[in-house]
Design an enzyme around this catalytic site. Structure first.
Site, PDB file in Angstrom:
ATOM      1  N   LYS B  79       0.848  -1.196   0.000  1.00 30.78           N
ATOM      2  CA  LYS B  79       0.000   0.000   0.000  1.00 30.78           C
ATOM      3  C   LYS B  79       0.882   1.243   0.000  1.00 30.78           C
ATOM      4  CE  LYS B  79      -3.823   2.012   2.685  1.00 30.78           C
ATOM      5  NZ  LYS B  79      -4.659   1.848   3.897  1.00 30.78           N
ATOM      6  N   SER B 154      -9.523   2.176   3.226  1.00 31.09           N
ATOM      7  CA  SER B 154      -8.660   2.876   2.307  1.00 31.09           C
ATOM      8  C   SER B 154      -7.658   1.977   1.574  1.00 31.09           C
ATOM      9  CB  SER B 154      -7.878   3.960   3.061  1.00 31.09           C
ATOM     10  OG  SER B 154      -7.105   3.381   4.070  1.00 31.09           O
ATOM     11  N   SER B 178      -9.683  -0.106   7.437  1.00 29.73           N
ATOM     12  CA  SER B 178      -9.149   0.010   6.087  1.00 29.73           C
ATOM     13  C   SER B 178      -8.522  -1.223   5.482  1.00 29.73           C
ATOM     14  CB  SER B 178      -8.136   1.162   6.039  1.00 29.73           C
ATOM     15  OG  SER B 178      -8.812   2.376   6.229  1.00 29.73           O
TER      16      SER B 178
END
Lengths: 497, 490, 97
Positions: B79, B154, B178
């Site tokens: 990420k 996210s 997330s």
């Protein structure tokens, strides 16, 4: 009249008032920041060493790189504890760090990690003495925090340059109660704090170098009033003299405002020592709302009783203890002791020199006499003494052996003081060794006697002073290196013969 | 055989056995990305050359016997809020559009030391603020199950990349759900460990007291294996916990006999989609059949978790994001008059709307006069919520519930009403507030074929229990692959 | 109770956060903040009397490091991403003292 009285008088005259008018009391509190003498910064393993090209002592933590995290340097806590204990503070055995949020380029994260809600120490005091009167100045709290970087103004490109070498250097902030009433008390307080902290080894506390910084909070009120007046904060005070000047000036400025019927505005002012005035620093771009909240990246500190006891046990000899000990062990006069111990550095040099050559009285004389004189000449602080005890000890040794006479020694000491030369090799190279060779002295004396028949006659006629003249001439001829005792002896023998 | 359809552990075994080379594996991932990225947009940066270089190096180390762990040679996606030295790290924000970190996050370093190959950095909601990956400055990521829908957020890029089989597994971060929510929306397995288990050093902070890095993969075995590798006690992170046990894979047992499972009644009220409700409760039934003891209980304080979370997360974020000022790195505005103007313009131009919203809210709740009423109140609420979980875990081994009230919404539907979007976090945020471990795994699909996830929450430091329960449930069904994933089959 | 956010508040928060909003953005921000605060106000229903605010979720204390230099000269790394630099330092608009 004191400056205060003169100003008061002028004010009264300006208003055509009688002397039966108001008298004002100055109320002063101090916020003192001290750079701790740790090897590394408070939250990372970067060196705190002074100097160094810009940004050469930096890492992701002290430059606020994304993803970096702080880890607390244990030595910082220990120094803070030591200072708190030596200033009679209570210790918050559970304390934490908080973030102080504000934007400025010297602040890499745009927040400073400090302590607001639970500082490490609180409610202490320091005893000062002004004009023979002793008084306790209260310490409200002491907390740990990180220093900011340095901003250098670049006139060429009309911009500022940021160096983060100083960012993250550990500080303790010592906040006093508003207990001081004059510049003298302020100086006494700062001096006392400095001595304590220096003696603990926690910092070298040099105002001029910035390892100790003082902000003055000042307000005035009529004598007898119960409430405090509005206070202002003053920054950029880089010497004791500047502090004293700033205090006087701010007191006058506030009194003038009040007498004019105006209000004192609570603000931060910057002192300009060259121009001897201050100006308000507040800018509307900075709301001064720091939004403190507990630092989530650091865990709380729990200080157990054992830790506190350990700190008490390892507390080094403080000044008062040293004064007592010098009196008992060396029998030095109090006046001398006070001067030598007024700077831990000088006390250290004293002790280290004695350790090599003994002779405390002699060492003390050299520190009290020539050293103090040279410090004054060179406009230096005792803390800036840079010669090594070994060289002073060596010189004293030479004097005792008779290889160096006292008047020449003064010159040699000056070299030691300024250049830290090794006296043994120095006197060799410069031919300053005492001339104690009887033959050489006798030869010189014979020359002098030959050149000065009148003096010889005078002496023989009973004018003893003529002897002094001849001795003087001999000393001159030998550039002062002849052993005076020997000169006297040989000359007398010659003249009496 | 489609390499990308393998799990990390399966691929690792085959690489070790010499059946597949590391370069082959990396090439397969790169090919898959090339084919599918236009549809999905799960990556911000793909570093082909570096990945292939690294593949060769790792292959040699494996051949020499120096790398023998289960993840050696397996490609991974990271990420984009984790620092990777030399590889662009943007947090899907314009303000870091050119940021090249000078160091690598500890968790990522742990993977690299184990022989993982970083393929690229995945798309996310800007600075991890969001639940749909729609706030990214680099375009929306699409749900591989239906590209008209969001992947969640996210960590939407990571979850989508795993589901689409563009990479074998990925790392995500979880502050309020997330990892778990996008895993649920994309039909993959995602796990948030106990706070402090995985080092946060190098994770670009959003909510410091809530953030944790965790794995997103095809199955529970992978997640447990990855967690074992990334978890470590890190001296550079003061909040890092020294765990007694870093063994998570021995919990991969098909057995829940006697395990006490609590189902919070207050999770199953209004607002929960009927299909989601049914599929999640079915999981409890399955586990009960296998010997678990299932019981309903009242967790309480459920609705207060969201406001408490948003206050705390925004407050911390407003401070954490203050460092992005155009001085030391990142975006600086082109024209400015003076320092404060430079700050304002750089930040206003560099941050997106949601980030700005949360920074403003965070600054406000911390500001003079409001600190007690909002921030301290939220911290007190957090203490009460944790106490409720402590109480519950005295009775139950795990707590079971939904991950999100719905399946993945359509793209564009969520941002219009931020409060509505925040309400979607109702089942996940309290886990972060209490620092607990939790896992999300697929348990069905809705009538439109969109995946549904079930959440298993454990007490602090009890990852092994939820791994065991999740693994047991997982054995009762097959892993479902979406059509886009299958496009890789030949 | 509806939270009405004034222009002044938005401007104040903008100064704190160093954000500059357009007129349109300001209007939107006022509405958003108002809605968010209304929502957050729900916490007032919860009785938290006597509850200690919990910053850290685990009772871990005293995490320290030793006072030993571990970092070398990293100036090149520190400055690598600088938008503007000069003479080894970060360049910013003139700061007014």
């Amino acid at each position: 009249m004191s400056r205060q009285e003169i100003m008061q008088d002028a004010r009264l005259q300006k208003r055509g008032m009688s002397k039966m008018s108001r008298e004002y009391e100055t109320v002063i509190g101090l916020e003192v920041h001290v750079e701790l003498a740790t090897k590394t910064k408070i939250f990372c393993g970067c060196s705190t060493a002074f100097g160094g090209a810009p940004n050469t002592h930096t890492c992701p933590v002290c430059t606020g790189m994304p993803g970096s995290l702080p880890v607390l340097n244990k030595q910082v806590v220990e120094y803070a504890l030591a200072v708190g204990l030596a200033t009679n503070c209570s210790i918050n055995q559970y304390c934490k760090f908080d973030r102080k949020n504000y934007f400025y380029p010297d602040n890499p994260q745009n927040y400073q990690i400090s302590q607001l809600y639970l500082p490490i120490c609180h409610d202490g005091y320091v005893e000062i003495e002004v004009g023979g009167v002793k008084k306790n100045i209260g310490i409200h709290e002491i907390h740990m925090e990180e220093d900011a970087g340095k901003l250098i103004h670049d006139p060429w490109d009309d911009c500022s340059l940021v160096d983060f070498n100083r960012s993250g250097v550990p500080l303790i902030e010592i906040v006093s109660e508003p207990d001081m009433r004059s510049a003298e008390e302020v100086i006494a307080y700062l001096d006392k704090l400095r001595l304590i902290i220096q003696y603990l080894g926690a910092s070298d506390c040099k105002l001029q170098e910035g390892s100790m910084r003082a902000d003055v909070n000042l307000s005035v009120r009529e004598v007898g009033a119960k409430e405090f007046g509005t206070r202002t904060e003053m920054k950029n005070l880089n010497s004791f003299k500047a502090i004293a000047r700033a205090i006087e000036a701010e007191r006058d400025r506030q009194i003038d405002l009040i007498e004019d019927g105006k209000k004192v505005i609570q603000e931060t002012r910057r002192w300009d020592d060259a121009k001897e005035y201050s100006y308000a620093m507040r800018s509307k771009e900075d709301a001064q709302d720091y939004r403190y909240f507990p630092e989530p990246d650091l865990v709380p500190i729990v200080i157990g009783d054992e830790w506190i006891q350990k700190m008490k046990d390892i507390q080094p000899e403080l000044r008062t203890e040293k004064q007592q000990r010098y009196k008992e062990e060396y029998g030095l006069p109090e006046y001398d002791i006070d001067i030598i111990t007024a700077s831990k550095h000088m006390a250290d040099i004293f002790e280290q020199t004695i350790a090599i050559c003994g002779n405390p009285k002699e060492v003390s004389n050299w520190l009290m006499g020539e050293t103090m004189k040279l410090l004054k000449e060179q406009e230096m602080d005792a803390d800036q003494i840079s010669f090594s005890p070994a060289n002073l000890a060596s010189m004293i040794g030479l004097i005792n052996k008779g290889e160096l006479n006292r008047s020449v020694a003064k010159d040699v000491f000056k070299e030691i003081f300024i250049h830290d030369i090794d006296p043994v090799s120095y006197i060799e190279e410069h031919g300053l060794k005492n001339v104690s060779d009887e033959g050489a002295i006798k030869a010189t004396i014979e020359e002098i006697v030959a050149k000065n028949p009148q003096s010889v006659a005078d002496y023989k006629a009973g004018k003893k002073k003529a002897m002094g003249f001849l001795v003087g001439q001999t000393m001159r001829a030998t550039k002062g290196k002849a052993d005076p005792a020997m000169v006297n002896k040989i000359l007398r023998e010659l003249l009496e013969a | 055989m489609n390499i990308m359809s393998l799990t990390a552990v399966e691929l690792g075994k085959r690489i070790k056995a010499g059946e597949i080379t590391v370069v082959e594996a990396v090439k397969a991932a790169i090919d898959a990305i090339e084919k599918k990225e236009e549809k999905i947009n799960s990556f911000v940066t793909v570093d082909r050359e570096a990945a292939l270089e690294q593949a060769k190096k790792v292959q040699k180390l494996i051949d020499d016997g120096q790398l023998s762990g289960p993840l050696a040679g397996v490609p991974v996606a990271i990420k984009d809020n984790m620092c990777t030295e030399g590889l662009l790290t943007t947090c899907s924000s314009k303000i870091l559009g050119n940021y090249n970190p000078t160091y690598t996050a500890t968790a990522v370093e742990n993977l690299q030391r184990a022989g993982a190959i970083i393929i690229g950095k995945t798309n996310m909601d800007e600075f991890a603020m969001g639940s749909t990956t729609e706030t990214s400055a680099y375009g929306v990521t699409r749900n591989p199950w239906d590209i008209g829908h969001v992947p969640g957020g996210s960590s939407g890029g990571s979850a989508a990349a795993v589901a689409a089989e563009e990479c074998i597994y990925a790392l995500g971060s979880d502050t309020g759900g997330s990892i778990r929510q996008p895993s649920s929306f994309c039909g993959v397995v995602g796990m948030k460990p106990t706070y402090g288990t995985v080092s946060r050093y190098g994770l670009i902070a959003y909510g410091s007291s809530l953030d944790q890095i965790g794995p997103i993969a095809k199955d529970v075995t992978d997640c447990a294996t990855i967690l074992e590798t990334i978890a470590s006690y890190d001296k550079k992170d003061s909040t890092s916990m020294k765990r007694e046990v870093y063994d998570f894979t021995s919990a991969l047992k098909n057995d829940v006999a006697g395990m006490k499972i609590g189902i919070p009644k207050d999770y199953f009220g209004d607002g929960l989609d009927e299909e989601v409700k049914k599929n999640v409760l079915d999981v409890a039934k399955v586990l009960e059949k296998k010997g678990a003891i299932v019981e309903e209980f009242t967790l309480s304080l459920v609705e207060y978790a969201i406001p408490a979370y948003y206050i705390i997360a925004s407050a911390e974020a407003s401070s954490n994001l203050a460092r992005f000022d155009g001085v030391k790195y990142g975006y600086r505005t082109e024209e400015y008059r003076g320092l404060h103007n430079m700050y304002k313009k750089s930040r206003s131009e560099g941050f997106g709307a949601e980030v700005k919203r949360r920074i403003m809210l965070g600054s406000f709740v911390l500001s003079s006069g409001y600190y007690d009423a909002y921030y301290l109140k939220a911290l007190r609420t957090k203490a009460l919520i944790k106490a409720e979980f402590d109480k519950a875990f005295k009775k139950y081994d795990i707590i079971l519930g939904p991950v999100a009230p719905t399946t993945a919404p359509k793209i564009g539907d969520s941002l219009a009403d931020p409060i509505q979007m925040y309400l979607g976090d109702i089942y996940t945020v309290s886990v972060n507030l209490a620092g607990l471990p939790a896992i999300s795994l697929p348990c069905g699909t809705d009538k439109n074929g969109l995946p549904i996830g079930v959440q298993m929450i454990g007490d602090c430091f009890e990852e092994r229990k939820i791994i065991q329960a999740a693994y047991t449930y997982e054995q009762t069904r097959d892993y479902a692959r979406c059509e886009i994933a299958k496009e890789g089959d030949e | 109770m509806a939270n009405i956010i004034s222009d002044e508040t938005i401007e104040y928060v903008g100064i704190l956060a160093k954000l500059e909003l357009s007129e349109e953005e300001k209007e939107q921000a006022k509405q958003d903040m108002g809605k968010m605060l209304d929502y957050i106000d729900m916490l007032n229903e919860l009785d938290t009397e006597g509850v200690e605010p919990m910053s850290h979720v685990f009772p871990v204390n005293n995490v320290f490091r030793e006072d030993a230099v571990t970092n070398k000269d990293e100036s090149e790394l520190t400055l690598r991403n600088a938008p503007e630099k000069k003479d080894g330092a970060f360049q910013v608009p003139k700061t007014v003292e």
